[in-house]
Design a protein around this motif. Structure first.
Motif, PDB file in Angstrom:
ATOM      1  N   GLU A  55      27.835  30.084  -8.527  1.00  0.00           N
ATOM      2  CA  GLU A  55      26.601  29.588  -7.537  1.00  0.00           C
ATOM      3  C   GLU A  55      27.029  28.246  -6.880  1.00  0.00           C
ATOM      4  OE1 GLU A  55      22.893  30.006  -5.608  1.00  0.00           O
ATOM      5  OE2 GLU A  55      24.158  31.524  -6.700  1.00  0.00           O
ATOM      6  N   LEU A  56      27.633  27.294  -7.588  1.00  0.00           N
ATOM      7  CA  LEU A  56      28.193  26.198  -6.897  1.00  0.00           C
ATOM      8  C   LEU A  56      29.208  26.412  -6.045  1.00  0.00           C
ATOM      9  CD1 LEU A  56      28.217  23.148  -6.532  1.00  0.00           C
ATOM     10  CD2 LEU A  56      30.078  22.821  -8.557  1.00  0.00           C
ATOM     11  N   ALA A  57      30.006  27.372  -6.251  1.00  0.00           N
ATOM     12  CA  ALA A  57      31.049  27.878  -5.205  1.00  0.00           C
ATOM     13  C   ALA A  57      30.222  28.375  -3.839  1.00  0.00           C
ATOM     14  CB  ALA A  57      32.098  28.762  -5.688  1.00  0.00           C
ATOM     15  N   ARG A  58      29.332  29.161  -4.111  1.00  0.00           N
ATOM     16  CA  ARG A  58      28.534  29.627  -3.037  1.00  0.00           C
ATOM     17  C   ARG A  58      28.093  28.512  -2.221  1.00  0.00           C
ATOM     18  NH1 ARG A  58      23.398  31.960  -1.510  1.00  0.00           N
ATOM     19  NH2 ARG A  58      22.385  30.859  -3.490  1.00  0.00           N
ATOM     20  N   ILE A  59      27.276  27.719  -2.961  1.00  0.00           N
ATOM     21  CA  ILE A  59      26.545  26.553  -2.258  1.00  0.00           C
ATOM     22  C   ILE A  59      27.578  26.028  -1.121  1.00  0.00           C
ATOM     23  CG2 ILE A  59      25.313  24.387  -2.335  1.00  0.00           C
ATOM     24  CD1 ILE A  59      24.252  25.694  -4.963  1.00  0.00           C
ATOM     25  N   ASN A  60      28.744  25.617  -1.684  1.00  0.00           N
ATOM     26  CA  ASN A  60      29.903  25.098  -0.957  1.00  0.00           C
ATOM     27  C   ASN A  60      30.405  25.869   0.149  1.00  0.00           C
ATOM     28  OD1 ASN A  60      31.385  22.169  -2.329  1.00  0.00           O
ATOM     29  ND2 ASN A  60      30.163  23.543  -4.190  1.00  0.00           N
ATOM     30  N   LEU A  61      30.365  27.177   0.034  1.00  0.00           N
ATOM     31  CA  LEU A  61      30.464  27.925   1.239  1.00  0.00           C
ATOM     32  C   LEU A  61      29.305  27.674   2.354  1.00  0.00           C
ATOM     33  CD1 LEU A  61      31.733  30.937  -0.597  1.00  0.00           C
ATOM     34  CD2 LEU A  61      33.373  29.389   0.685  1.00  0.00           C
ATOM     35  N   LEU A  62      28.314  27.876   1.774  1.00  0.00           N
ATOM     36  CA  LEU A  62      27.148  27.390   2.783  1.00  0.00           C
ATOM     37  C   LEU A  62      27.189  26.110   3.362  1.00  0.00           C
ATOM     38  CD1 LEU A  62      24.255  28.785   0.540  1.00  0.00           C
ATOM     39  CD2 LEU A  62      25.056  29.791   2.621  1.00  0.00           C
ATOM     40  N   MET A  63      27.815  25.069   2.779  1.00  0.00           N
ATOM     41  CA  MET A  63      28.061  23.839   3.377  1.00  0.00           C
ATOM     42  C   MET A  63      29.314  23.912   4.142  1.00  0.00           C
ATOM     43  SD  MET A  63      26.900  21.091   0.461  1.00  0.00           S
ATOM     44  CE  MET A  63      28.189  21.516  -0.794  1.00  0.00           C
ATOM     45  N   GLY A  64      29.887  24.996   4.084  1.00  0.00           N
ATOM     46  CA  GLY A  64      31.371  24.751   4.869  1.00  0.00           C
ATOM     47  C   GLY A  64      32.433  23.866   4.202  1.00  0.00           C
TER      48      GLY A  64
END
Length: 201
Positions: free
Chosen positions: A100-109
């Motif tokens: 989930e943290l990786a997914r959030i980082n992807l959302l942040m670019g």
């Protein structure tokens, strides 16, 4: 019981009564936060309730996940990431939190940090196609071709009997215009597996 009958107003009243009896009732704050979300009330109020629950019971993962869920809904990705970083401190070896943290980082670019997190997941669960392909896609997006190649080569080393990974590497070489290496790989595949279809360059 009240939530089961969709009587959220009555449920809210009862949770507020519970808080009058015990202002440190973390479960009541958590339920109020959920009701606020379901009723599509102000997300700031929902976050306030969830935060109060998390403050009372700081090691409760569910409370923190609800906080993060609210922040994601508000597109406050930085805040959601910090919450998940806190969750991971509590449960450092749970790959789901890292995903989930990786997914959030992807959302942040923040693609580089996402890759670092995927590396941590691999350290826990080992090499998997899903993570390797995700990392490969990021490296291609970042124009880090050699690292993208390395990811597929790592899959080949980890799963030598899976012919599809060699094919993926050949396809990647074609994609980047390295036809000589692609030809070598597909020639080797054909040699190892005579029934394999020929590749049309």
């Amino acid at each position: 019981k009240y939530k089961s009958f969709w009587n959220y107003n009555t449920a809210s009243e009862n949770f507020f009564k519970a808080l009058k009896l015990n202002p440190e009732n973390d479960a009541a704050f958590y339920e109020l936060a959920q009701i606020s979300i379901i009723k599509k009330e102000d997300l700031n109020i929902a976050f306030e309730y969830a935060s109060k629950a998390a403050e009372i019971s700081p090691n409760n993962i569910w409370y923190k996940q609800l906080q993060a869920e609210i922040m994601l809904e508000k597109k406050s990705y930085n805040v959601a990431a910090k919450i998940y970083e806190n969750i991971i401190k509590i449960q450092p070896h749970n790959p789901e939190h890292l995903y989930e943290l990786a997914r959030i980082n992807l959302l942040m670019g923040d693609y580089n940090n996402a890759v670092k997190i995927y590396d941590k997941i691999e350290a826990i669960i080992g090499v998997t196609e899903a993570i390797s392909m995700q990392k490969q896609s990021i490296y291609i997006f970042l124009n880090k071709t050699q690292k993208a190649i390395n990811e597929i080569e790592n899959l080949i080393k980890s799963f030598p009997d899976e012919l599809k990974y060699q094919t993926m590497l050949g396809d990647l070489f074609i994609e980047i215009g390295n036809y000589n290496n692609a030809m070598k790989i597909f020639t080797q595949i054909k040699s190892d597996e005579p029934m394999q279809e020929e590749v049309d360059f």
